[in-house]
Design a protein around this motif. Structure first.
Motif, PDB file in Angstrom:
ATOM      1  N   ARG A  97       0.828  -1.212   0.000  1.00 54.84           N
ATOM      2  CA  ARG A  97       0.000   0.000   0.000  1.00 54.84           C
ATOM      3  C   ARG A  97       0.859   1.256   0.000  1.00 54.84           C
ATOM      4  NH1 ARG A  97      -2.602  -1.281   5.089  1.00 54.84           N
ATOM      5  NH2 ARG A  97      -2.393   0.933   5.429  1.00 54.84           N
ATOM      6  N   ARG A  98       1.971   1.221   0.769  1.00 58.34           N
ATOM      7  CA  ARG A  98       2.746   2.443   0.897  1.00 58.34           C
ATOM      8  C   ARG A  98       4.216   2.127   1.194  1.00 58.34           C
ATOM      9  NH1 ARG A  98      -0.043   4.480   4.688  1.00 58.34           N
ATOM     10  NH2 ARG A  98       1.287   3.945   6.435  1.00 58.34           N
ATOM     11  N   GLU A 112       7.450   4.071   2.698  1.00 60.94           N
ATOM     12  CA  GLU A 112       7.914   5.264   3.412  1.00 60.94           C
ATOM     13  C   GLU A 112       9.436   5.196   3.475  1.00 60.94           C
ATOM     14  OE1 GLU A 112       6.065   5.240   7.265  1.00 60.94           O
ATOM     15  OE2 GLU A 112       4.058   5.021   6.411  1.00 60.94           O
ATOM     16  N   SER A 149       4.761  13.247  -1.126  1.00 58.10           N
ATOM     17  CA  SER A 149       3.872  12.098  -1.270  1.00 58.10           C
ATOM     18  C   SER A 149       3.633  11.890  -2.757  1.00 58.10           C
ATOM     19  CB  SER A 149       2.542  12.359  -0.542  1.00 58.10           C
ATOM     20  OG  SER A 149       1.647  11.297  -0.765  1.00 58.10           O
ATOM     21  N   ARG A 196       1.302   4.264  -2.940  1.00 60.17           N
ATOM     22  CA  ARG A 196       1.780   5.606  -2.623  1.00 60.17           C
ATOM     23  C   ARG A 196       3.150   5.495  -1.968  1.00 60.17           C
ATOM     24  NH1 ARG A 196      -0.184  10.589  -2.720  1.00 60.17           N
ATOM     25  NH2 ARG A 196      -2.243   9.988  -3.409  1.00 60.17           N
ATOM     26  N   SER A 197       3.992   6.483  -2.220  1.00 60.05           N
ATOM     27  CA  SER A 197       5.274   6.561  -1.507  1.00 60.05           C
ATOM     28  C   SER A 197       5.334   7.889  -0.770  1.00 60.05           C
ATOM     29  CB  SER A 197       6.459   6.397  -2.465  1.00 60.05           C
ATOM     30  OG  SER A 197       6.422   7.326  -3.514  1.00 60.05           O
ATOM     31  N   HIS A 198       5.834   7.824   0.450  1.00 60.83           N
ATOM     32  CA  HIS A 198       6.058   9.016   1.269  1.00 60.83           C
ATOM     33  C   HIS A 198       7.560   9.172   1.446  1.00 60.83           C
ATOM     34  CE1 HIS A 198       1.847   8.899   3.337  1.00 60.83           C
ATOM     35  NE2 HIS A 198       1.790   9.181   2.055  1.00 60.83           N
TER      36      HIS A 198
END
Length: 189
Positions: free
Chosen positions: A2-3, A5, A71, A79-81
């Motif tokens: 999902r993500r 970070e 973001s 998504r990448s943060h």
């Protein structure tokens, strides 16, 4: 997934290289061009092209940006943060990958820079090993051994490319995509 970070946070009470504080983003200055370019490249390489961007840039000490959050939305809903800062006294984890059934976390990540600064040679036992990560699931947490980093492989490939005409270790189009992304962020913020 999902993500993703990814962060590089450091604590510098003052910029020790005056040209870094004085250079504008148009001159390649600021933490987003400096440390951030590596994390943005990582996100693009792992997750693909960007479909949407949100960014927050700050110049805590004045001058060029020294604190940034980006973001990125990637195709497929991932998504990448990205967080880069030279004004953070208590850095967060270097990498966190959040999935639907588990999360992977590594606190400090790659130790090669510190090892080289301390005089450790790439041929030394233990060179390139960073902290192990951990995988957290509903059943609990377990360690995940890290793969050793290998800066020397990149520089070996670069030497072959320059001296013998071999392929470049980084596709120039990938580097250009990161530069264009950073420039686009600066133009919007």
């Amino acid at each position: 997934m999902r993500r993703l970070e990814s962060r590089l946070e450091r604590w510098k009470t003052a910029e020790t290289k005056p040209w870094k504080a004085a250079a504008t983003w148009r001159e390649g200055g600021g933490v987003l061009f400096d440390l951030g370019s590596h994390l943005l490249d990582q996100a693009l390489a792992l997750l693909g092209p960007v479909t949407d961007v949100h960014a927050e840039l700050d110049a805590v000490r004045g001058g060029a940006d020294d604190d940034a959050f980006v973001s990125l939305a990637h195709a497929g809903g991932v998504r990448s943060h990205i967080r880069v800062s030279t004004t953070t006294a208590d850095p967060g984890p270097r990498l966190r990958v959040v999935g639907t059934d588990a999360t992977f976390v590594t606190v400090t990540g790659d130790g090669q820079e510190a090892q080289l600064a301390a005089g450790t040679r790439p041929s030394a036992p233990g060179y390139g090993h960073g902290d192990d990560g951990r995988l957290v699931t509903a059943e609990g947490s377990r360690p995940v051994p890290s793969e050793p980093g290998r800066y020397q492989d990149f520089y070996g490939l670069l030497a072959v490319a320059l001296l013998e005409g071999g392929p470049l270790p980084v596709d120039p189009r990938d580097a250009l995509a990161v530069v264009e992304l950073v420039e686009g962020i600066h133009r919007r913020v």
